[in-house]
Each structure stands twice: as structure tokens, then as C-alpha cells.
Design a protein around this motif. Sequence first.
Motif, PDB file in Angstrom:
ATOM      1  N   UNK A  31       8.939  12.881 -13.358  1.00 47.40           N
ATOM      2  CA  UNK A  31       8.292  13.993 -14.040  1.00 47.40           C
ATOM      3  C   UNK A  31       6.946  14.400 -13.488  1.00 47.40           C
ATOM      4  N   UNK A  32       6.462  13.739 -12.433  1.00 51.00           N
ATOM      5  CA  UNK A  32       5.191  14.130 -11.845  1.00 51.00           C
ATOM      6  C   UNK A  32       5.351  15.424 -11.053  1.00 51.00           C
ATOM      7  N   UNK A  33       4.313  16.236 -11.075  1.00 47.21           N
ATOM      8  CA  UNK A  33       4.319  17.437 -10.247  1.00 47.21           C
ATOM      9  C   UNK A  33       3.635  17.233  -8.916  1.00 47.21           C
ATOM     10  N   UNK A  34       3.422  15.973  -8.538  1.00 46.95           N
ATOM     11  CA  UNK A  34       2.705  15.641  -7.305  1.00 46.95           C
ATOM     12  C   UNK A  34       3.495  16.061  -6.078  1.00 46.95           C
ATOM     13  N   UNK A  35       2.811  16.670  -5.122  1.00 50.59           N
ATOM     14  CA  UNK A  35       3.467  17.131  -3.897  1.00 50.59           C
ATOM     15  C   UNK A  35       3.664  16.020  -2.878  1.00 50.59           C
ATOM     16  N   UNK A  36       2.931  14.912  -3.034  1.00 51.59           N
ATOM     17  CA  UNK A  36       2.914  13.860  -2.019  1.00 51.59           C
ATOM     18  C   UNK A  36       1.674  13.893  -1.164  1.00 51.59           C
ATOM     19  N   UNK A  37       0.847  14.914  -1.351  1.00 51.39           N
ATOM     20  CA  UNK A  37      -0.411  15.002  -0.616  1.00 51.39           C
ATOM     21  C   UNK A  37      -1.434  14.065  -1.256  1.00 51.39           C
ATOM     22  N   UNK A  38      -2.193  13.358  -0.439  1.00 49.65           N
ATOM     23  CA  UNK A  38      -3.219  12.454  -0.944  1.00 49.65           C
ATOM     24  C   UNK A  38      -4.541  13.198  -1.085  1.00 49.65           C
ATOM     25  N   UNK A  39      -5.221  12.993  -2.211  1.00 44.98           N
ATOM     26  CA  UNK A  39      -6.505  13.640  -2.432  1.00 44.98           C
ATOM     27  C   UNK A  39      -7.680  12.760  -2.017  1.00 44.98           C
ATOM     28  N   UNK A  40      -7.403  11.567  -1.507  1.00 43.58           N
ATOM     29  CA  UNK A  40      -8.442  10.682  -1.013  1.00 43.58           C
ATOM     30  C   UNK A  40      -7.825   9.505  -0.298  1.00 43.58           C
ATOM     31  N   UNK A  41      -8.568   8.899   0.613  1.00 43.97           N
ATOM     32  CA  UNK A  41      -8.110   7.750   1.389  1.00 43.97           C
ATOM     33  C   UNK A  41      -9.170   6.663   1.370  1.00 43.97           C
ATOM     34  N   UNK A  42      -8.728   5.408   1.340  1.00 40.23           N
ATOM     35  CA  UNK A  42      -9.610   4.253   1.418  1.00 40.23           C
ATOM     36  C   UNK A  42      -9.097   3.310   2.489  1.00 40.23           C
ATOM     37  N   UNK A  43      -9.950   2.935   3.424  1.00 39.72           N
ATOM     38  CA  UNK A  43      -9.595   1.931   4.427  1.00 39.72           C
ATOM     39  C   UNK A  43     -10.643   0.836   4.416  1.00 39.72           C
ATOM     40  N   UNK A  44     -10.197  -0.391   4.635  1.00 41.30           N
ATOM     41  CA  UNK A  44     -11.078  -1.552   4.619  1.00 41.30           C
ATOM     42  C   UNK A  44     -10.853  -2.345   5.902  1.00 41.30           C
ATOM     43  N   UNK A  45     -11.919  -2.654   6.612  1.00 40.89           N
ATOM     44  CA  UNK A  45     -11.836  -3.395   7.874  1.00 40.89           C
ATOM     45  C   UNK A  45     -12.700  -4.643   7.806  1.00 40.89           C
ATOM     46  N   UNK A  46     -12.330  -5.615   8.613  1.00 37.67           N
ATOM     47  CA  UNK A  46     -13.129  -6.823   8.796  1.00 37.67           C
ATOM     48  C   UNK A  46     -14.027  -6.596  10.001  1.00 37.67           C
ATOM     49  N   UNK A  47     -15.339  -6.638   9.783  1.00 41.83           N
ATOM     50  CA  UNK A  47     -16.265  -6.376  10.877  1.00 41.83           C
ATOM     51  C   UNK A  47     -16.098  -7.323  12.044  1.00 41.83           C
ATOM     52  N   UNK A  48     -15.636  -8.564  11.769  1.00 43.60           N
ATOM     53  CA  UNK A  48     -15.444  -9.543  12.841  1.00 43.60           C
ATOM     54  C   UNK A  48     -14.260  -9.196  13.723  1.00 43.60           C
ATOM     55  N   UNK A  49     -13.390  -8.297  13.247  1.00 46.83           N
ATOM     56  CA  UNK A  49     -12.200  -7.938  14.011  1.00 46.83           C
ATOM     57  C   UNK A  49     -12.266  -6.513  14.542  1.00 46.83           C
ATOM     58  N   UNK A  50     -13.427  -5.894  14.500  1.00 44.78           N
ATOM     59  CA  UNK A  50     -13.557  -4.562  15.060  1.00 44.78           C
ATOM     60  C   UNK A  50     -13.302  -4.621  16.566  1.00 44.78           C
ATOM     61  N   UNK A  51     -12.654  -3.595  17.118  1.00 45.14           N
ATOM     62  CA  UNK A  51     -12.357  -3.625  18.550  1.00 45.14           C
ATOM     63  C   UNK A  51     -13.609  -3.609  19.395  1.00 45.14           C
TER      64      UNK A  51
END
Length: 483
Positions: free
Chosen positions: A392-412
Motif C-alpha cells: 500500500x505504499x506510494x513510494x516510487x523506490x527513489x531514496x530521499x537520503x543516503x548514509x554511508x559509514x567507513x572505517x578510517x583505518x581502511x580508507x584507500x
Amino acid sequence: MNTTVADDGEDDVSSITGQYLARYRGLTTGAGAPALLPVTGAQRRFALVRALDPTGRPDLVPMFFAFPRGTVDPSRLAAAARRLVSLHPVLRGRPAVVRGTPVLRMAEPEVPVVRVRPRPGEDAGAALRRVLGAWSPDGPPLRLFLTEDAPEGGREHSVLPHGGGPSEVLAVVLDHLACDGRTLARIVEELGAAYAEGPRARPPAPGEVAAELAAYRDAVLLQLDAEERAESPGALAYWGERLRAVRDRAPAARHGLPTAGTLPTGSTPVPPTDSTPVPPTGSASVLPTGSASVVLPGSAAGAPFPDLLDACRSAVRVLYGPGHTVPLGYPWGGRPPGAEDVLGCFLNTVVFPAVTDPAPTGSEATADAWWEDLDRADVPFDAVVRAAREAGSGWSGRLDGLLTVDDGAQRPSLRLAGVEGREVHVDGRPVRGPFAVSVTHGRELRLRMVWDRAVTADRTALAAFDALTEALRAKAQASPAIG
């Protein structure tokens, strides 16, 4: 599909993944069948995003490294990149749709190494934004761009330096369909190792290439098997109920980029800082995205993920107002059990329903619901969207926000011939979605937010960023640096 059955262990023959596997096997079975590789649920999502984009623009994952000027030998870099691409199938793959089925076609190893010459008035950041904005949808998924800073520009030594002297910036850019967060450090590590071999570097032996191809195909098929099992009626019913109230809240971005004087109502130009390139003085345009960042004291364990979700909910409340349930996405997952650790795109996008009621439920309730979500995090994104809509949701599947989390020790970290490049930011690049938050754990907690200026006014975005940081200040205090 029956989403009322609650047994998580029941099979559902109409699952999206099951249908995909049946179509893929139909394409690749029998004499004369084309040599095609399957795609994961995560890759299907990026293929759909690309197909729906008016320009066919893929999601790009760039990494920028500053070196002392003259460090990078383009010919040596090209040879190293060819060795890397020759070995890893996903870096030779070209996305295609065959009889309605997304797949990867194998192509010859190809990695453009493009020397970008800044135009008059451009610094390195502006030059790189320009060439990334002109990315051709067809072609190899890994491309390298090298540019020098421009002394006459006056700002580049405060933006993209290496040790304060003249520098050059190497952009290592991938189509997101070919990578996830777990692959980035390995790609730059292997690129640096191949560069170190110099003229002695040899292409991988045919046996190595064949073994890596088989390992990649097996890993993707194992991932698809796991996704098909995850699409049980009970899991789909869970996501349908969990996301029933989700609706799109952000307006669709206008076509084209905002120009000076035409920012959304309430916008104010964000003053530049040393971390953010800006258009040259007198330019008729502004950057398509704004950004803000803050450094908070870190802890050994980092910020608990539910606390980050609650902090994002505070930002969402400012952006979209109270009384809504907004779709916020974050990557989660890993390689399937038994699979080789191949390069590729395996991390699913999980959807968090960010409720913007004035009185949030709190971190404890968020944590309980989040753990329930993770029990069903293998359900692929497209199946989750369908389950929500059928509930019953009218959601299109588009995201209205994103969250990413990284480990600073593993940054390239990219090292070329003994010289380590310093990772730098090039701001102002288009963002897929109204806003995105990135968190890097380490000795410090680095919090960063970018937003689409065609959707969100700077003033509103900065207020949302303030709410985001204030939600985390109970454990740390810091002053934000706006860019």
C-alpha cells in the motif's frame, strides 16, 4: 505474490531473484549461447538507476589523490591499470540488457588514462568536475584522470596541495556497478603494486584470468542464491509492513544545473573554505551541490549505527518537516559464504524508514528495529520496493537520503613508486539523491553532508546539518567547517 505468509523459510517461486536467475540461465544455456555474466541485486539497482536517468549517467565512485607534481608517469600508470583490469572480470564488464535481462558482457582490457588540462580560470577541482560531468555511459568502468593544479588560479594550493608545493591530482573513477565500498582499498592497493613493478610488470597468465573469471561467476551466483532464499514470503511481508508508510518527500531535481541567481528559494551562497573548490570568480554558474563537514572526537568503538540513523532522522525532519516517513538508504552486507573475495558490487542497499514526528522513538527503539531489519537485509532492493508498494505504499523506490559509514583505518591509500598520494576532496560533483551523509570512524569521527542545490536550499541544508551534528554532540563537541 502472497505477502501474508509469515514463514521466513518458505520458498517463493515468483521472487524477483528467482525470475532473474531463470531468465539468465535461459540466455546462457545451450550451444552457441553468448558468454554473459550475471549481475547481483545491487548491480540490478544501479543498472535501473542508470536506465532511468535521462542522460544514462551511471553512479560514479571517484577517489582523488594529490601527488607532488611530476610523480605520476602516465605510460607506467596505464600499463599497471591494464594488468589490474585484465585480471578482474568486473573491470572488463560492460552492462547490457539482453531480452530484458541485465547482464555483463566481457570486453577487452581497456583503461583510459586521460591528462586533463585545466581551461583558463579552472583549478584542478573544476577541471575534474568538468570531465566527470562528461562521462560517457558507454566504455570501461574504470577510468583514470590526471591533472595539474593551476598556479594562476590562486586557490589550488589551499585546496589540492601535496606538502604545500606544486601538485598534480590523480582521479581513480569507477562505475558503481563495478564496485562497492569493500573493493576500493583493494583496487588502489593492486594498482600501486602493479605500478611498482614498472617495466617488469607482466600481464596475468591465461590460467589466472580464467580462474578469476570462474571465481567471479561463482561468487555472483552464490550471491543470487542467497538473495533468492532471502526473498521468502515472510521477509517480504516484513518489509511491506515496515515501509508501508514511506512516501517520496523530496521534489524531483530540475533538469540542468542551477545558475547564479537561480538557487532554490531561501538559498544563500556558502562561503568557500580550504576543503571545497568553488567556481572561478566571475563564473556564470555555481556548483550543483553544497557540502558541510565537522570533526568530532572519536571513540574506539565508533558511533553506534542506530545513533547515526537517529541523527539522520533529525536532519530529515528539518529537510522535509514533521509527520512523514522518508526513505533513507544505507549499504550493508558482504560476500556470500563460500565465495572467493572477488572485486565487484555485492553490498545491498537497505532502506530505513526515517519517521519525522517531533517526538522520535529514541535510539533504543531504533536499535531494536534496526536489528530486525538486518535479519532481512539480504532481500534485494528491487524486491523490497515491490513489497512496499504491494503493501500500500506510494513510494516510487527513489531514496530521499543516503548514509554511508567507513572505517578510517581502511580508507584507500595509493602509493606510486614509493610516493604516497594524499586523498583529497573535490566537492561540487552531482549527487544521486537530495542529500547524502558520510561518516568516517577513527581517532576522530568525521561527519560530512552533501546536498543537491536543485532540490534543497543551502540555508535549509545547513540547518539540517546542524540538527545532524547536534544529535551527536551529547558525546562530543566540535565546530563545523562549512564548505
